[in-house]
Design a protein around this motif. Structure first.
Motif, PDB file in Angstrom:
ATOM      1  N   UNK B  33       2.039   0.988   5.198  1.00 48.74           N
ATOM      2  CA  UNK B  33       1.816  -0.432   5.472  1.00 48.74           C
ATOM      3  C   UNK B  33       2.883  -0.940   6.446  1.00 48.74           C
ATOM      4  N   UNK B  35       4.555  -4.674   7.635  1.00 48.01           N
ATOM      5  CA  UNK B  35       4.686  -6.097   7.371  1.00 48.01           C
ATOM      6  C   UNK B  35       5.669  -6.686   8.388  1.00 48.01           C
ATOM      7  N   UNK B  45       1.550  -9.402   5.943  1.00 49.15           N
ATOM      8  CA  UNK B  45       0.915  -8.101   6.121  1.00 49.15           C
ATOM      9  C   UNK B  45       0.396  -7.962   7.546  1.00 49.15           C
ATOM     10  N   UNK B  48      -2.679  -1.592   7.391  1.00 51.55           N
ATOM     11  CA  UNK B  48      -2.611  -0.614   6.312  1.00 51.55           C
ATOM     12  C   UNK B  48      -3.292   0.671   6.767  1.00 51.55           C
ATOM     13  N   UNK B  56      -7.655  -1.532   7.171  1.00 53.25           N
ATOM     14  CA  UNK B  56      -7.361  -2.963   7.169  1.00 53.25           C
ATOM     15  C   UNK B  56      -6.343  -3.260   8.256  1.00 53.25           C
ATOM     16  N   UNK B  58      -6.313  -6.466   9.446  1.00 59.95           N
ATOM     17  CA  UNK B  58      -6.565  -7.903   9.491  1.00 59.95           C
ATOM     18  C   UNK B  58      -5.336  -8.741   9.800  1.00 59.95           C
ATOM     19  N   UNK B  91       8.870  -4.506   8.745  1.00 62.19           N
ATOM     20  CA  UNK B  91       9.081  -3.655   7.578  1.00 62.19           C
ATOM     21  C   UNK B  91       7.915  -2.699   7.407  1.00 62.19           C
ATOM     22  N   UNK B  98      -3.414   4.949  -6.359  1.00 67.18           N
ATOM     23  CA  UNK B  98      -4.052   3.638  -6.345  1.00 67.18           C
ATOM     24  C   UNK B  98      -3.329   2.600  -7.172  1.00 67.18           C
ATOM     25  N   UNK B 100      -0.542   1.533  -6.266  1.00 67.16           N
ATOM     26  CA  UNK B 100      -0.045   0.703  -5.182  1.00 67.16           C
ATOM     27  C   UNK B 100       1.377   0.207  -5.344  1.00 67.16           C
ATOM     28  N   UNK B 101       2.265   1.041  -5.844  1.00 72.85           N
ATOM     29  CA  UNK B 101       3.680   0.691  -5.814  1.00 72.85           C
ATOM     30  C   UNK B 101       4.168   1.019  -4.415  1.00 72.85           C
ATOM     31  N   UNK B 102       4.529  -0.003  -3.667  1.00 73.94           N
ATOM     32  CA  UNK B 102       4.955   0.192  -2.291  1.00 73.94           C
ATOM     33  C   UNK B 102       6.474   0.238  -2.219  1.00 73.94           C
ATOM     34  N   UNK B 103       6.972   1.227  -1.517  1.00 75.72           N
ATOM     35  CA  UNK B 103       8.412   1.411  -1.315  1.00 75.72           C
ATOM     36  C   UNK B 103       8.721   1.094   0.144  1.00 75.72           C
ATOM     37  N   UNK B 104       9.727   0.261   0.353  1.00 84.31           N
ATOM     38  CA  UNK B 104      10.004  -0.272   1.672  1.00 84.31           C
ATOM     39  C   UNK B 104      11.175   0.402   2.359  1.00 84.31           C
TER      40      UNK B 104
END
Lengths: 114, 113
Positions: B33, B35, B45, B48, B56, B58, B91, B98, B100-104
């Motif tokens: 992702x 951002x 956002x 993705x 996506x 968008x 970022x 699924x 969906x724990x996102x690590x930045x």
């Protein structure tokens, strides 16, 4: 409009005092819920998450959050704040019907005074 | 790698120039992702990826913004003809599965002069 609201832009607490940061969402279905923390110049670190089940979730660094469906809230709490907790805190949701993107609140800046 | 890596950490460019921002996700993470974090707009956002596909897009603010992902790993966000309003922290995050724990990553701070 569908959104995530963090009503407090800034909060100041004394070291050792308790903390509660508020988060409300306005979606028809219950989303996945997250709290992230960001220290200056750093990326976002996940504190805790809620997908389903027990509505009181424990996270890292002594934080916890409680999901209340009736209030569409997911407030973050800590019983005793440390000076190192000073940072910006973001509540975020994922609503699977809208894809996998995180939708963030505006953030709450926490200042800790000694 | 151990975490999400972004480069460069800081980028200063002149208005009208093109820039490329790079993201190396956590090894094995299939989703990636982008951002943008700016003072006026908060965290937004952009796009993705699942594997090399972008289901996506968008959040891309204009056709000056594009992104690609190759080999299901590294991603590049390209901004053409940069404008001052593109100044922000970009970022990148990755996730596995699924839940969906996102690590930045730590982000790239872009300054357009």
């Amino acid at each position: 409009a569908q959104s995530v609201t963090q009503p407090d832009i800034h909060i100041t607490v004394s070291e050792g005092a308790s903390l509660e940061l508020r988060c409300n969402y306005s979606y028809g279905a219950t989303p996945y819920l997250f709290w992230y923390v960001q220290s200056p110049g750093q990326g976002l670190q996940l504190l805790l998450k809620y997908f389903s089940g027990d509505t009181l979730v424990q996270g890292i660094k002594g934080f916890e959050a409680e999901f209340k469906r009736s209030q569409s809230s997911f407030n973050l709490r800590k019983p005793s704040v440390h000076w190192s907790d000073a940072a910006e805190y973001f509540c975020a949701v994922v609503l699977k019907e809208y894809g996998n993107k995180l939708v963030f609140g505006a953030g709450t800046i926490l200042r800790v005074k000694s | 790698g151990a975490g999400v890596s972004q480069s460069p950490s800081n980028k200063v460019t002149e208005k009208g120039k093109d820039v490329e921002l790079r993201c190396d996700p956590i090894s094995g993470h299939t989703a990636l992702y982008w951002y943008r974090q700016s003072l006026g707009q908060g965290l937004e956002f952009l796009i993705y990826f699942q594997g090399n596909s972008a289901p996506d897009k968008s959040g891309l603010p204009s056709d000056r913004f594009s992104a690609e992902r190759t080999g299901g790993s590294v991603s590049t966000l390209t901004i053409q003809r940069t404008q001052q309003e593109d100044s922000a922290v970009y970022l990148c995050a990755s996730s596995l599965g699924d839940r969906n724990i996102q690590y930045f990553g730590a982000g790239t701070r872009l300054s357009v002069l």
